[in-house]
Motif scaffolding. Sequence first.
Motif, mmCIF file in Angstrom:
data_model
loop_
_atom_site.group_PDB
_atom_site.id
_atom_site.type_symbol
_atom_site.label_atom_id
_atom_site.label_comp_id
_atom_site.label_asym_id
_atom_site.label_seq_id
_atom_site.Cartn_x
_atom_site.Cartn_y
_atom_site.Cartn_z
ATOM 1 N N GLU A 145 0.828 -1.208 0.000
ATOM 2 C CA GLU A 145 0.000 0.000 0.000
ATOM 3 C C GLU A 145 0.863 1.258 0.000
ATOM 4 O O GLU A 145 0.619 2.197 -0.752
ATOM 5 C CB GLU A 145 -0.958 0.004 1.206
ATOM 6 C CG GLU A 145 -2.196 -0.868 1.010
ATOM 7 C CD GLU A 145 -2.920 -0.591 -0.309
ATOM 8 O OE1 GLU A 145 -3.171 0.577 -0.618
ATOM 9 O OE2 GLU A 145 -3.225 -1.573 -1.039
ATOM 10 N N GLN A 146 1.883 1.273 0.873
ATOM 11 C CA GLN A 146 2.757 2.432 0.932
ATOM 12 C C GLN A 146 3.592 2.589 -0.345
ATOM 13 O O GLN A 146 3.795 3.697 -0.817
ATOM 14 C CB GLN A 146 3.659 2.356 2.165
ATOM 15 C CG GLN A 146 3.080 3.065 3.402
ATOM 16 C CD GLN A 146 2.985 4.581 3.233
ATOM 17 O OE1 GLN A 146 3.915 5.237 2.818
ATOM 18 N NE2 GLN A 146 1.821 5.133 3.548
ATOM 19 N N LYS A 204 1.334 4.200 -2.831
ATOM 20 C CA LYS A 204 1.034 5.606 -2.550
ATOM 21 C C LYS A 204 2.252 6.503 -2.747
ATOM 22 O O LYS A 204 2.144 7.592 -3.310
ATOM 23 C CB LYS A 204 0.546 5.743 -1.115
ATOM 24 C CG LYS A 204 -0.885 5.237 -0.917
ATOM 25 C CD LYS A 204 -1.213 5.242 0.551
ATOM 26 C CE LYS A 204 -2.684 4.976 0.804
ATOM 27 N NZ LYS A 204 -2.939 4.923 2.266
ATOM 28 N N GLN A 205 3.403 6.047 -2.293
ATOM 29 C CA GLN A 205 4.587 6.893 -2.432
ATOM 30 C C GLN A 205 4.990 7.026 -3.899
ATOM 31 O O GLN A 205 5.382 8.099 -4.341
ATOM 32 C CB GLN A 205 5.751 6.338 -1.590
ATOM 33 C CG GLN A 205 5.523 6.393 -0.085
ATOM 34 C CD GLN A 205 5.420 7.813 0.475
ATOM 35 O OE1 GLN A 205 5.759 8.784 -0.181
ATOM 36 N NE2 GLN A 205 4.915 7.931 1.700
ATOM 37 N N LYS A 218 2.971 9.491 -5.852
ATOM 38 C CA LYS A 218 3.274 10.909 -5.640
ATOM 39 C C LYS A 218 4.265 11.440 -6.662
ATOM 40 O O LYS A 218 4.360 12.635 -6.861
ATOM 41 C CB LYS A 218 3.858 11.116 -4.233
ATOM 42 C CG LYS A 218 2.816 11.062 -3.144
ATOM 43 C CD LYS A 218 3.433 11.114 -1.766
ATOM 44 C CE LYS A 218 3.913 12.504 -1.395
ATOM 45 N NZ LYS A 218 4.198 12.591 0.063
ATOM 46 N N ARG A 233 -0.597 18.761 -2.153
ATOM 47 C CA ARG A 233 0.220 19.045 -0.973
ATOM 48 C C ARG A 233 1.384 19.901 -1.438
ATOM 49 O O ARG A 233 2.215 19.438 -2.216
ATOM 50 C CB ARG A 233 0.729 17.740 -0.363
ATOM 51 C CG ARG A 233 1.610 17.965 0.845
ATOM 52 C CD ARG A 233 2.057 16.647 1.434
ATOM 53 N NE ARG A 233 2.871 16.855 2.610
ATOM 54 C CZ ARG A 233 3.295 15.869 3.397
ATOM 55 N NH1 ARG A 233 2.989 14.626 3.115
ATOM 56 N NH2 ARG A 233 4.014 16.145 4.466
ATOM 57 N N ASP A 277 -2.792 14.407 0.865
ATOM 58 C CA ASP A 277 -1.768 13.464 0.402
ATOM 59 C C ASP A 277 -2.170 12.047 0.821
ATOM 60 O O ASP A 277 -2.077 11.703 1.994
ATOM 61 C CB ASP A 277 -0.420 13.851 1.016
ATOM 62 C CG ASP A 277 0.693 12.894 0.594
ATOM 63 O OD1 ASP A 277 0.413 11.920 -0.138
ATOM 64 O OD2 ASP A 277 1.844 13.128 1.005
ATOM 65 N N PRO A 278 -2.614 11.232 -0.134
ATOM 66 C CA PRO A 278 -3.091 9.891 0.231
ATOM 67 C C PRO A 278 -2.018 9.057 0.933
ATOM 68 O O PRO A 278 -2.337 8.170 1.715
ATOM 69 C CB PRO A 278 -3.464 9.244 -1.109
ATOM 70 C CG PRO A 278 -3.285 10.260 -2.156
ATOM 71 C CD PRO A 278 -2.675 11.491 -1.580
ATOM 72 N N ALA A 279 -0.741 9.373 0.671
ATOM 73 C CA ALA A 279 0.340 8.568 1.261
ATOM 74 C C ALA A 279 0.450 8.787 2.766
ATOM 75 O O ALA A 279 1.077 7.997 3.457
ATOM 76 C CB ALA A 279 1.666 8.885 0.582
ATOM 77 N N GLU A 280 -0.134 9.851 3.269
ATOM 78 C CA GLU A 280 -0.089 10.072 4.718
ATOM 79 C C GLU A 280 -1.113 9.217 5.461
ATOM 80 O O GLU A 280 -0.975 8.971 6.648
ATOM 81 C CB GLU A 280 -0.326 11.554 5.051
ATOM 82 C CG GLU A 280 0.839 12.458 4.684
ATOM 83 C CD GLU A 280 2.164 12.033 5.304
ATOM 84 O OE1 GLU A 280 2.155 11.286 6.310
ATOM 85 O OE2 GLU A 280 3.216 12.422 4.773
ATOM 86 N N ILE A 281 -2.143 8.805 4.737
ATOM 87 C CA ILE A 281 -3.225 8.079 5.395
ATOM 88 C C ILE A 281 -2.828 6.614 5.541
ATOM 89 O O ILE A 281 -2.513 5.948 4.562
ATOM 90 C CB ILE A 281 -4.544 8.251 4.615
ATOM 91 C CG1 ILE A 281 -4.893 9.748 4.591
ATOM 92 C CG2 ILE A 281 -5.658 7.440 5.253
ATOM 93 C CD1 ILE A 281 -6.062 10.108 3.714
ATOM 94 N N GLY A 282 -2.806 6.149 6.761
ATOM 95 C CA GLY A 282 -2.402 4.775 7.023
ATOM 96 C C GLY A 282 -0.903 4.591 7.119
ATOM 97 O O GLY A 282 -0.428 3.477 7.300
ATOM 98 N N LYS A 283 -0.124 5.663 6.999
ATOM 99 C CA LYS A 283 1.333 5.534 7.049
ATOM 100 C C LYS A 283 1.789 5.156 8.455
ATOM 101 O O LYS A 283 2.624 4.279 8.628
ATOM 102 C CB LYS A 283 1.996 6.853 6.609
ATOM 103 C CG LYS A 283 3.509 6.789 6.503
ATOM 104 C CD LYS A 283 4.118 8.120 6.076
ATOM 105 C CE LYS A 283 4.253 9.064 7.259
ATOM 106 N NZ LYS A 283 4.892 10.338 6.910
#
Lengths: 157, 570
Positions: free
Chosen positions: A57-58, A61-62, A65, B154, B305-311
């Motif tokens: 998941e990460q 998402k990363q 970006k 962001r 920033d979707p990457a912050e959610i659940g990080k």
Amino acid sequence: MSERILSVLVEDKPGVLARISSTISRRGFNINSLSVGPTNIDGRSKMTIVTELESVEQVKKQLNKLINVIKIVELDPDNTIESEVLLMKVSINKDSQTSVIEKANLSGAKSVDVGQDYAVFELTGTSKELKKFENLMKPFGIIEMIRGGRIAIQSNL
Amino acid sequence: MEEKLLSGAELVIRGLEHLKVSTIFGVPGGAILPAYDPLYDSPIRHILARHEQGSGHMAEGYAQATGELGVVIATSGPGATNLITSLNNALMDSTPLLAITGQVATEAIGNDAFQEAYTVGLTMAATKHNYLITDASEIPQVLLEAKHIATTGRPGPVLVDIPKDILNQKAKWIEPKLVDLPGYKPTLDANPKMIQQAVNLIKDSKKPLLYVGGGIIHSKANIELFDLAQKFNIPVVTTLMGRGAFPDGHELCLGMPGMHGNYTATTSIQNSDLLIAIGVRFDDRVTANPKFFAQNAKVIHADIDPAEIGKVRDAEVPIVGDAKSVIKGLIDKLGDTKLETSNWIQEINEMRESYPLTFTQDEDGPLKVPYVLEELQKMSEDDSIVVSGVGQHQMWISLHWKFTKPNTWLNSGGLGTMGYSLPAAIGAKAAYPDRQVLSLDGDGCFQMTCQELITASTENIPLKIVVFNNGNHGMVRQWQKIFYKNRFSASELTHHTPDYVKLAEAMGAVGLRMEQKSEVKDVFEKMLEINDKPVLVDCVVDPDDMVFPMVPAGGSNDVIILNEEDLKKI
């Protein structure tokens, strides 16, 4: 299996591979395989990234970006055609020659170069098949081996 | 008539004018020199910093104070590498920045040419995006894209690297147009289904808490936040980057939570049954050990920033979107709902009474930073902009200063960059010459970028600087006291060298000093009266004072150290 395969469509711009690998190492993600190549669309490349379930998941998402990353699709493992190419140089001698080549050919590998004391095989298959082939050849003495990285595509089923 | 050809350098300056940039910060040098020539004729104000790190922080201060793009320009090699700290700082604190760097000529790239650094490679992980220009005709379009990327979604820093031969190459001005960037489409509007799910949780909650941060300020959503909290009676904690997003002094405002947060803010998170987290990233300075963080709370996490959610923490309801859109959605869907939060607020108020934020200032004893801050705030203007460095003084300001408006508190939150205060304050004052700008700095921090005081004097930027001079790297000393058995390895500076008053004077500013309680008011009066020059106050303070409350790194927010006595707990 805890592996996940991501198919990543990117803009074919200078530095895009560096951006992706920098993001992966910066975030400390576990990557099992990464390969990249052109697609049928001009200006677009595709990467296949194989990662562990806990990172997926990460990673998605990363990578999303990054401005040059257009789309990331996680492939359904039950519905994915996967392939990887392997080149292997195996040591041979008069006694082992026939047996090595026969075994390799039975495994689906192609002999692409045979010399006095070595043979080079090419095999395309899943990572499991390549691993099996490696184990099979090990006793004869692997001089050099290289794998091209896994690529995958979703089936239309 | 055929439009005449412009040089790449002229395209850069015209491109910046086209983006309505009015002020830039920078230091010239070989590779960027062509761009400085057309700048000479441009209405754009260029502020000459004394070091590229300073120029970067100036642009950040400008951006943080205005909420708009900050622009910095530097040369290749060391110019670019000196910028990196400010770029990374802007990345961590989501500050919209455009950095333009010169590069060695295209044909020299990769040859270890004089003042060559691999700027695009070096800044890849310190920027939101970066570009290397390969043809002058791209310049206007790339600058527009860079601004778009820096200021939307962001926000963050974007760098454009331009080789010297490209700055000299002739090309036509082609009116830039914002075209679709296939890989960049930030989600602004919150998904109504997620808003509905959030509202369901809020309705079921007995102890809801708004946990808000810098995202509110970037999104200019403070009014909407105020309405949400006020209308539904939900208390609010504001993170270090979110101070000013909700007014201190309001009965629902609990202030900053976390490692040095106040007891009530930190404990309210622990006791809450629903965190409504908006524009925050569950930073380790807030959560301490995430395993013990808000264990009884469900989480609604909204971020652009979707990457912050659940990080760091899984959210029961993840919402991707701009804070303003999220909050408006919540207010709208909550409608006439009445939330029964009075018991919860009473519990919080009891905490506030039992654990007030205190300090003591002895009549004849050494000065304490919180006391000085309180006195200064009484005398300063309501909309003054406070800019801090990093360390003890930063925490004291965040704890004790009453912030009532967004964009009035500038600091380096994520990267924790010492040396940020003075140059960032210069940037803020350049943006708002008529407002009071206070650089409240530590002596260790000040010494990292103090040469920029010359910039302030020579560029006629009359800001106020208070150097809290405890003769030490105070926070380092505090940790050495607590965790390293008073072994003060390399943390001692000195109260006396440099002589800050003389240093200020040597740099074209006014220097003042205060050492005792009886001097505070008079010295600040003098400081506030001088408006034609920068003023620096050497404020000599107690080196042994420590910041409390404190939760040691990796600890649990349930165990808060309130004073020196409490240190026995750990």
